[in-house]
Design an enzyme around this catalytic site. Structure first.
Site, PDB file in Angstrom:
ATOM      1  N   GLU A  23       9.316   1.793  11.011  1.00 49.15           N
ATOM      2  CA  GLU A  23      10.373   2.797  10.840  1.00 49.15           C
ATOM      3  C   GLU A  23       9.680   4.139  10.823  1.00 49.15           C
ATOM      4  O   GLU A  23       9.031   4.505   9.845  1.00 49.15           O
ATOM      5  CB  GLU A  23      11.157   2.518   9.551  1.00 49.15           C
ATOM      6  CG  GLU A  23      12.511   3.182   9.547  1.00 49.15           C
ATOM      7  CD  GLU A  23      12.484   4.515   8.834  1.00 49.15           C
ATOM      8  OE1 GLU A  23      12.360   5.555   9.546  1.00 49.15           O
ATOM      9  OE2 GLU A  23      12.582   4.537   7.611  1.00 49.15           O
ATOM     10  N   GLU A  42       9.202  16.667  14.809  1.00 48.75           N
ATOM     11  CA  GLU A  42       9.733  16.431  13.463  1.00 48.75           C
ATOM     12  C   GLU A  42       9.025  17.353  12.466  1.00 48.75           C
ATOM     13  O   GLU A  42       7.805  17.309  12.327  1.00 48.75           O
ATOM     14  CB  GLU A  42       9.528  14.980  13.058  1.00 48.75           C
ATOM     15  CG  GLU A  42      10.152  14.651  11.702  1.00 48.75           C
ATOM     16  CD  GLU A  42       9.989  13.198  11.314  1.00 48.75           C
ATOM     17  OE1 GLU A  42      10.944  12.631  10.754  1.00 48.75           O
ATOM     18  OE2 GLU A  42       8.910  12.625  11.550  1.00 48.75           O
ATOM     19  N   LYS A  61       0.864  -1.168   0.000  1.00 48.60           N
ATOM     20  CA  LYS A  61       0.000   0.000   0.000  1.00 48.60           C
ATOM     21  C   LYS A  61       0.917   1.240   0.000  1.00 48.60           C
ATOM     22  O   LYS A  61       1.407   1.660   1.046  1.00 48.60           O
ATOM     23  CB  LYS A  61      -0.921  -0.022   1.227  1.00 48.60           C
ATOM     24  CG  LYS A  61      -2.110   0.949   1.127  1.00 48.60           C
ATOM     25  CD  LYS A  61      -1.646   2.358   1.214  1.00 48.60           C
ATOM     26  CE  LYS A  61      -2.717   3.401   1.074  1.00 48.60           C
ATOM     27  NZ  LYS A  61      -2.093   4.744   1.274  1.00 48.60           N
ATOM     28  N   CYS A  69      13.746  11.002   7.351  1.00 48.55           N
ATOM     29  CA  CYS A  69      13.687  10.806   8.804  1.00 48.55           C
ATOM     30  C   CYS A  69      15.061  10.785   9.448  1.00 48.55           C
ATOM     31  O   CYS A  69      15.192  10.994  10.654  1.00 48.55           O
ATOM     32  CB  CYS A  69      12.945   9.512   9.113  1.00 48.55           C
ATOM     33  SG  CYS A  69      13.544   8.108   8.167  1.00 48.55           S
TER      34      CYS A  69
END
Length: 487
Positions: free
Chosen positions: A259, A392, A184, A293
């Site tokens: 992750e 973040e 997906k 990231c």
């Protein structure tokens, strides 16, 4: 103008989506580059059922056969390399060099790596153990073997920042281990994953072993996670979404590989080579516009070097060419969408409100009249509790916080909900390694932002669960069985 119109890939067939199509937009031009299929929940369940039906036969195939298919898939992606690069660049907004080398190029490399991985031994001998006689039986020397088995059906939910490397990094080791997959992709740039599926089908992957479903909203992803036919979910994306997926996995005891987000600390000690540090930290401004990231976005610098570092970073940021990703001179392209550009800009505004000083950037590039661009931005005079320091941002924004000694620097680095990859810059390598061991992060770069692609990758704390890359990915997509016998 007609656009490429994709279909779902379910059970080895290209299937018309039940809910029509949605537009995939080029972040640089704001033009439509293709139409992606909108899967219904029922179609996602069909894909998972197809993967379940294909699992028994695929899991029993010889490793050599799985390796040959993965190698052929790499050959086929290489054959159409330029066409794939054009699509990846257009749908993701990556620069031409990033689309070539870091997206399609890494995707090919990962299929090659796990073609070899399929041949790695799945058995590991355990040292014999002498057992005395007792309730468990007679005395004896007991041998043991740890055997890795495929988990079953794996849902791979992939990120928008790399439509080739990230899916290939999930699909290839999962298939190498004998799992079947439902993929997906992120809604923003799914077209590349359909090209990957086509290459795998042409390479000889049996029907149902690889399935691809997409959707512009949350429905397709939710169905791919909660389907009763799914045994494991491998997810790359935000911590907030990861937490919601983990809750569903917990209810069904599904295995997870997560992750998630990062807020990488770049610890610049007083004896650091600032040129090296600036070049590494500067990748946040340039590499995929900070949408990564692992970026060293949170710079912790010894107070004696703070002004020098800020000046050098500002000059570096100002020197970067921002513009059309198809232009080979461009270093900084757009972010993925208008919504994400607005989010990044809101963080910069929040930083100003909290007292941060915008050294460079902070406004949209004036020479561009279309596209979702954010200028490389450097925020100074930051304090540890500011939102721009703690959360973040996922854009080309770097924050700088000073410290007075090594102890304070380590404490600031560890004062984070995240722990994916941190960095240490020091002229004393032994000192840098000593500091690295104290950082609560899944990885630490010493005087580099480079990666060893056999080293385990994953996060501490809210940056994830599990490890992949190299042989660690084969373990991530395995269940381990112990077999014990009397000697």
């Amino acid at each position: 103008m007609s656009h490429p119109t994709e279909r779902l890939f379910i059970g080895g067939e290209w299937v018309q989506p039940a809910a029509g199509h949605y537009e995939v937009v080029d972040p640089a031009t704001e033009e439509v580059v293709g139409l992606a299929p909108e899967a219904s929940r029922a179609q996602v369940y069909e894909a998972a059922a197809a993967a379940r039906a294909a699992f028994p036969a695929w899991s029993r195939t010889r490793p050599e056969e799985r390796a040959a298919i993965l190698d052929r898939a790499a050959d086929l992606v290489q054959r159409d390399f330029l066409a794939h690069t054009d699509v990846a660049r257009a749908e993701s907004g990556a620069t031409a060099s990033t689309a070539r080398g870091m997206q399609v190029g890494v995707g090919i490399a990962r299929f090659r790596r796990y073609a070899r991985g399929a041949l790695e031994p799945a058995e590991e001998a355990i040292a014999p153990q002498i057992s005395e006689a007792g309730p468990m039986g007679r005395a004896g020397v007991f041998g043991a073997l740890a055997v890795r088995h495929p988990v079953g059906v794996v849902t791979c939910v992939t990120s928008y920042n790399n439509p080739w490397a990230n899916p290939a990094g999930k699909i290839a080791p999962a298939l190498a281990m004998g799992n079947t997959v439902v993929v997906k992709p992120a809604p923003q740039d799914p077209l590349s994953v359909y090209r990957m599926a086509a290459a795998l089908a042409e390479a000889g992957v049996p029907p149902g072993v690889v399935n691809v479903v997409t959707g512009s909203g949350v429905e397709a992803g939710e169905a791919a996670v909660d389907s009763p036919d799914v045994d494991m979910v491998s997810f790359t994306g935000s911590t907030a979404v990861g937490q919601r997926i983990a809750e569903v996995c917990g209810r069904g005891m599904k295995r997870q590989l997560m992750e998630l987000g990062g807020k990488g600390a770049a610890l610049v000690l007083e004896d650091a080579d600032l040129d090296s540090a600036v070049a590494g930290i500067g990748t946040t401004f340039s590499f995929y516009s900070g949408q990564i990231c692992t970026a060293p976005t949170r710079v912790l610098v010894h107070r004696s070097r703070q002004d020098e570092l800020i000046g050098s970073l500002a000059a570096y940021a100002a020197s970067l060419a921002v513009g059309d990703p198809s232009d080979r001179a461009t270093v900084v392209g757009p972010v993925i969408s208008a919504a994400h550009r607005d989010r990044v800009e809101a963080y910069v505004a929040q930083g100003r409100k909290e007292g941060a000083r915008v050294v460079t950037g902070g406004v949209r590039p004036g020479h561009l009249d279309r596209g979702f661009y954010v200028a490389p931005t450097l925020l100074a005079d930051c304090t540890p509790q500011m939102r721009v320091v703690r959360e973040e941002i996922f854009g080309p924004v770097v924050v700088v916080v000073p410290f007075d000694d090594e102890e304070e620097g380590v404490a600031l680095a560890n004062d984070s909900d995240y722990g994916l990859i941190d960095y240490v810059w020091s002229g004393d390598v032994a000192r840098a390694f000593r500091v690295a061991r104290r950082l609560r992060a899944g990885g630490v770069g010493v005087n580099t932002v480079g990666r060893n692609m056999e080293a385990p990758f994953g996060g501490f704390k809210r940056s994830g669960v599990g490890r992949d890359v190299g042989s660690y990915a084969l373990h991530a997509y395995s269940e381990t069985q112990a077999i014990v016998w009397p000697g």
